[in-house]
Motif scaffolding. Sequence first.
Motif: not given
Length: 328
Positions: A231-235, A290-299
């Motif tokens: 996830r960090a690499i994708r971001l 946002y999707y990769f940076a924020c866990k709440d946003f993903r959920q």
Amino acid sequence: MTANSSKLDNATINFLQNSGAAISISTLYIFITAINLVGNGLSMWLLLFRTSPKSPSIIFMINLTLTDMALGAALPFQISYQLQGYQWNLGPKMCSFLTLVFYSNMYCSILTMMAIGIDRYLGIVRPMLFRRIRKKRLIAFISCFVMWGLVLSTLYPLMTTDLTYHVPQLNITTCFDILKTEMLPSVPAWAAFLFSMVFLLFLFPFCVTSFCYISVIRKLASDSKTSQKKRAIRLAVIVLLVFTFCFAPNNILLLIHSVLRLYYKKSIYTAYKLSLSFSCLNSCLDPFIYYFACKDFRQKLREIINLQSLSSGDSMKMENKETLYSAQ
């Protein structure tokens, strides 16, 4: 960006007569506007009403979404202007306002992504220091105001100048495609204005953001789970791609064009104008950040997708799959 004299150069005239470039740029703007308004509209709804608490990263993302939506609202005016053969009919004040919105989006996006990178750097690489920082949300709010203040103060000449120009050779009135030399008092003043946009609002944030994300990747690669590494690499890849393909060409060409125009009376304005259109693509890519940076946003986004799937009549299949995987 072309400062005019009593007679326009051939490169400027040729650009204004290039209908193919105008149609190509306008087509790209139409695509960007559609993706911008849909993606950022959904993002704003999730960030404001479905995500809590409002962490510093969420505050920065809301700020970024506001600038993106403002750009999406401004682009139709630019599309109409270009498709009419660079004929501006809305007056000088509207020209100045929309130009300010256009450039503010670019540079506020750059600074906000830098702020998100710093927030992630402190939280992951320097967690002890991050915990000692109190009133993080207040600091995030203040940082947003500081970023806007820096951008608006740098772009101040755009707010106080008539950016329209009547071209008698073509019988059109342009908006920001031809700038009057008296907009600023001297060549050094022009150089300070243009170079500050490149170095202060692009190069410095780019270096800081790159350092932060590279440090985060190195930290997670050494002591975290595989999913966190990916996830960090994708971001990091998404952020660096935005800088590389959206912001870097435009700002590099702005620097080259400024030097050529101010000191050698030459121009690469057509290439700069084309690169400017690519800078708007960041407003379409930000929701992915946002999707990769924020866990709440993903959920929350996954909850919406799951709800749509359940409402389509597949709820029994979903339950069976969940039971199967949980048994494993």
